[in-house]
Design a protein around this motif. Structure first.
Motif, PDB file in Angstrom:
ATOM      1  N   SER A  47      32.975   4.213  -8.401  1.00  0.00           N
ATOM      2  CA  SER A  47      31.861   4.972  -7.823  1.00  0.00           C
ATOM      3  C   SER A  47      30.496   4.430  -8.216  1.00  0.00           C
ATOM      4  CB  SER A  47      31.936   6.449  -8.261  1.00  0.00           C
ATOM      5  OG  SER A  47      33.174   7.022  -7.933  1.00  0.00           O
ATOM      6  N   LEU A  48      30.393   3.880  -9.425  1.00  0.00           N
ATOM      7  CA  LEU A  48      29.102   3.486  -9.973  1.00  0.00           C
ATOM      8  C   LEU A  48      29.114   2.050 -10.460  1.00  0.00           C
ATOM      9  CD1 LEU A  48      28.421   6.671 -12.158  1.00  0.00           C
ATOM     10  CD2 LEU A  48      27.313   6.138  -9.984  1.00  0.00           C
ATOM     11  N   VAL A  49      27.915   1.464 -10.491  1.00  0.00           N
ATOM     12  CA  VAL A  49      27.694   0.160 -11.122  1.00  0.00           C
ATOM     13  C   VAL A  49      26.803   0.411 -12.333  1.00  0.00           C
ATOM     14  CG1 VAL A  49      26.757  -2.164 -10.863  1.00  0.00           C
ATOM     15  CG2 VAL A  49      27.844  -1.030  -8.910  1.00  0.00           C
ATOM     16  N   LYS A  50      27.313   0.110 -13.518  1.00  0.00           N
ATOM     17  CA  LYS A  50      26.571   0.372 -14.750  1.00  0.00           C
ATOM     18  C   LYS A  50      26.206  -0.951 -15.421  1.00  0.00           C
ATOM     19  CE  LYS A  50      29.870   3.087 -14.910  1.00  0.00           C
ATOM     20  NZ  LYS A  50      31.051   3.922 -15.237  1.00  0.00           N
ATOM     21  N   ILE A  51      24.979  -1.024 -15.916  1.00  0.00           N
ATOM     22  CA  ILE A  51      24.420  -2.282 -16.433  1.00  0.00           C
ATOM     23  C   ILE A  51      23.870  -2.067 -17.833  1.00  0.00           C
ATOM     24  CG2 ILE A  51      22.659  -4.050 -16.056  1.00  0.00           C
ATOM     25  CD1 ILE A  51      22.753  -3.295 -13.056  1.00  0.00           C
ATOM     26  N   ALA A  52      24.199  -2.984 -18.741  1.00  0.00           N
ATOM     27  CA  ALA A  52      23.641  -2.988 -20.099  1.00  0.00           C
ATOM     28  C   ALA A  52      22.988  -4.344 -20.338  1.00  0.00           C
ATOM     29  CB  ALA A  52      24.732  -2.734 -21.125  1.00  0.00           C
ATOM     30  N   TYR A  53      21.745  -4.344 -20.799  1.00  0.00           N
ATOM     31  CA  TYR A  53      21.045  -5.591 -21.084  1.00  0.00           C
ATOM     32  C   TYR A  53      20.004  -5.355 -22.164  1.00  0.00           C
ATOM     33  CZ  TYR A  53      17.137  -3.762 -18.288  1.00  0.00           C
ATOM     34  OH  TYR A  53      16.094  -3.003 -17.812  1.00  0.00           O
ATOM     35  N   GLN A  54      19.552  -6.439 -22.780  1.00  0.00           N
ATOM     36  CA  GLN A  54      18.550  -6.332 -23.840  1.00  0.00           C
ATOM     37  C   GLN A  54      17.184  -6.758 -23.322  1.00  0.00           C
ATOM     38  OE1 GLN A  54      18.553  -8.876 -27.523  1.00  0.00           O
ATOM     39  NE2 GLN A  54      19.047  -6.933 -28.522  1.00  0.00           N
ATOM     40  N   ASP A  55      16.191  -5.931 -23.582  1.00  0.00           N
ATOM     41  CA  ASP A  55      14.825  -6.230 -23.161  1.00  0.00           C
ATOM     42  C   ASP A  55      13.893  -5.865 -24.317  1.00  0.00           C
ATOM     43  OD1 ASP A  55      12.640  -6.904 -21.589  1.00  0.00           O
ATOM     44  OD2 ASP A  55      12.476  -4.906 -20.724  1.00  0.00           O
ATOM     45  N   ASN A  56      13.088  -6.837 -24.757  1.00  0.00           N
ATOM     46  CA  ASN A  56      12.188  -6.630 -25.898  1.00  0.00           C
ATOM     47  C   ASN A  56      12.957  -6.116 -27.123  1.00  0.00           C
ATOM     48  OD1 ASN A  56       9.873  -7.418 -24.467  1.00  0.00           O
ATOM     49  ND2 ASN A  56       9.661  -5.374 -23.592  1.00  0.00           N
ATOM     50  N   LYS A  57      14.108  -6.728 -27.352  1.00  0.00           N
ATOM     51  CA  LYS A  57      14.959  -6.457 -28.514  1.00  0.00           C
ATOM     52  C   LYS A  57      15.532  -5.045 -28.519  1.00  0.00           C
ATOM     53  CE  LYS A  57      12.594  -9.816 -31.475  1.00  0.00           C
ATOM     54  NZ  LYS A  57      11.917 -10.045 -32.776  1.00  0.00           N
ATOM     55  N   ARG A  58      15.511  -4.381 -27.385  1.00  0.00           N
ATOM     56  CA  ARG A  58      16.109  -3.054 -27.271  1.00  0.00           C
ATOM     57  C   ARG A  58      17.115  -3.053 -26.129  1.00  0.00           C
ATOM     58  NH1 ARG A  58      12.109   1.956 -27.332  1.00  0.00           N
ATOM     59  NH2 ARG A  58      14.180   2.900 -27.369  1.00  0.00           N
ATOM     60  N   MET A  59      18.235  -2.381 -26.350  1.00  0.00           N
ATOM     61  CA  MET A  59      19.220  -2.275 -25.283  1.00  0.00           C
ATOM     62  C   MET A  59      18.721  -1.307 -24.216  1.00  0.00           C
ATOM     63  SD  MET A  59      21.622  -4.383 -25.813  1.00  0.00           S
ATOM     64  CE  MET A  59      22.623  -3.833 -24.421  1.00  0.00           C
ATOM     65  N   GLN A  60      18.922  -1.710 -22.982  1.00  0.00           N
ATOM     66  CA  GLN A  60      18.529  -0.897 -21.829  1.00  0.00           C
ATOM     67  C   GLN A  60      19.770  -0.638 -20.966  1.00  0.00           C
ATOM     68  OE1 GLN A  60      15.412   0.180 -21.587  1.00  0.00           O
ATOM     69  NE2 GLN A  60      14.535  -1.110 -23.200  1.00  0.00           N
ATOM     70  N   TYR A  61      19.787   0.510 -20.318  1.00  0.00           N
ATOM     71  CA  TYR A  61      20.946   0.881 -19.504  1.00  0.00           C
ATOM     72  C   TYR A  61      20.482   1.395 -18.148  1.00  0.00           C
ATOM     73  CZ  TYR A  61      22.871   0.820 -24.200  1.00  0.00           C
ATOM     74  OH  TYR A  61      23.211   0.454 -25.477  1.00  0.00           O
ATOM     75  N   LYS A  62      21.150   0.930 -17.111  1.00  0.00           N
ATOM     76  CA  LYS A  62      20.849   1.383 -15.755  1.00  0.00           C
ATOM     77  C   LYS A  62      22.151   1.615 -15.013  1.00  0.00           C
ATOM     78  CE  LYS A  62      16.315  -0.737 -14.901  1.00  0.00           C
ATOM     79  NZ  LYS A  62      15.646   0.507 -14.479  1.00  0.00           N
ATOM     80  N   LYS A  63      22.104   2.504 -14.033  1.00  0.00           N
ATOM     81  CA  LYS A  63      23.280   2.705 -13.195  1.00  0.00           C
ATOM     82  C   LYS A  63      22.858   2.897 -11.740  1.00  0.00           C
ATOM     83  CE  LYS A  63      23.590   7.669 -14.209  1.00  0.00           C
ATOM     84  NZ  LYS A  63      24.451   8.734 -14.772  1.00  0.00           N
ATOM     85  N   TYR A  64      23.737   2.473 -10.871  1.00  0.00           N
ATOM     86  CA  TYR A  64      23.514   2.549  -9.425  1.00  0.00           C
ATOM     87  C   TYR A  64      24.775   3.082  -8.770  1.00  0.00           C
ATOM     88  CZ  TYR A  64      19.532  -0.654 -10.131  1.00  0.00           C
ATOM     89  OH  TYR A  64      18.357  -1.239 -10.549  1.00  0.00           O
TER      90      TYR A  64
END
Length: 268
Positions: free
Chosen positions: A13-30
Motif C-alpha cells: 500500500s505504501l512506499v516508505k523511505i529512510a535517508y540521512q540529511d544533515n546527519k539526521r535520519m529523515q523518513y517519508k512515506k507515499y
C-alpha cells in the motif's frame, strides 16, 4: 556533494523511505499510487544516490528507477530495522522476542540477537481494516475510518460475554467478545459502531495469534511495528488491552512503520 544513502520499502500500500540529511535520519512515506512521484523527488535531491530496496515492489523499482540498487529480503530488512530502532529509542528487551509487523497483512518474526525467523503470517491487518471498513461503511479513506473506530461502541454490534450471562455472573470478563458482529441487523448501530467492532476483531485476532506464538516459542516479550498502527488508536488500544490482560510484555516503536526502509538503509 556528499552522496546520500536511501533505504526504500515498497509494500502493498505504501512506499516508505529512510535517508540521512544533515546527519539526521529523515523518513517519508507515499501512497503506492505516488511511486513515480516519490522516485522523481529522490533523484532530484541528489544525482548520485546509493539505494537499497526491500518489499514486494523492490525489483520493479530497481528495473525502472535505480538499476544499481541493492535488494534486501523483506523479512531480514524488517528485523534489522526493528533492532536499530530499539537501540535508538533505548528500549531494552530480553531476547528472544516476537516482532509483529502489522502492515497490509501481518507477519510474526522470532528474533534472537542476530538471528530472525518468520514463524507466522496472516491476511488480517491494515488492508482488512481499510478494505472491510469501506464495505461496512460509506467511507473509504483510512484516517476517517480510524476516527470512526474511536467514536463507536463495539458492544452495539458484537455479542459480548455479559450479553450471554445477562442474569448471572460471567466466568470471564463480561466485556470480552463472545461473537464478532453477531447482533447484526437485529439492533441499531452506526458506521462508528461497525468500525469499533472491526478494529476490535482485528486486534483480537492478532492478539490470539501472538499469544499462541509466544506460548509455542516460550517468549515473554513482543514488539509491534507497521503502518497499520499509525494514527489508529482504536487498534492500538485494543491490542494493549488484551496483552495487559494476559500479562504479555509489549512495546510499540515510535518509527516502527519504517523498519523495512531503515533495515534496507543499514545494508548500504
Amino acid at each position: 556533494m556528499q552522496q546520500i544513502k536511501v533505504g526504500i520499502d515498497a509494500g502493498g500500500s505504501l512506499v516508505k523511505i529512510a535517508y540521512q540529511d544533515n546527519k539526521r535520519m529523515q523518513y517519508k512515506k507515499y501512497q503506492l499510487t505516488e511511486l513515480d512521484q516519490a522516485m522523481t523527488w529522490l533523484k532530484m535531491i541528489s544525482p548520485g544516490l546509493k539505494v537499497a530496496l526491500t518489499g514486494g515492489r523492490a525489483e520493479f523499482i530497481q528495473k525502472k528507477h535505480f538499476s544499481d540498487a541493492l535488494i534486501i529480503p523483506e523479512f531480514q530488512a524488517t528485523c534489522v530495522g526493528a533492532l536499530t530502532f530499539l537501540a535508538e529509542e533505548g528500549k531494552k528487551i530480553n531476547e528472544p522476542f516476537l516482532l509483529i509487523n502489522i502492515g497490509t497483512g501481518t507477519s510474526w518474526h522470532l528474533v534472537n540477537r542476530d538471528k530472525y525467523e518468520r514463524i507466522l503470517g496472516s491476511g488480517i491487518g491494515g488492508g482488512a481494516f481499510t478494505g472491510l471498513g469501506s464495505l461496512l461503511t460509506s467511507v473509504d479513506e483510512y484516517h476517517k475510518l480510524t476516527q470512526l473506530a474511536v467514536e463507536g461502541e463495539k458492544g452495539n454490534i458484537d455479542l459480548l460475554v455479559k450479553d450471554i450471562y445477562e442474569l448471572a455472573e460471567a466466568p470471564i470478563n463480561g466485556n470480552l467478545t463472545a461473537a464478532n458482529f453477531a447482533k447484526g441487523k437485529k439492533v441499531q448501530h452506526s458506521d462508528a459502531d461497525r468500525m469499533a467492532a472491526l478494529a476490535n476483531m482485528v486486534a483480537e485476532t492478532l492478539a490470539l495469534l501472538t499469544m499462541q506464538a509466544a506460548r509455542i516459542h516460550q517468549v515473554k516479550n513482543a514488539v509491534f511495528v507497521g503502518s497499520a498502527l499509525v494514527g489508529n488508536p482504536a487498534l492500538r488500544n485494543r491490542l494493549e488491552f488484551y496483552f495487559n490482560m494476559v500479562g504479555l510484555s509489549h512495546r510499540f516503536l515510535l518509527n516502527g512503520e519504517y523498519c523495512g526502509a531503515m533495515g534496507a538503509y543499514s545494508f548500504i
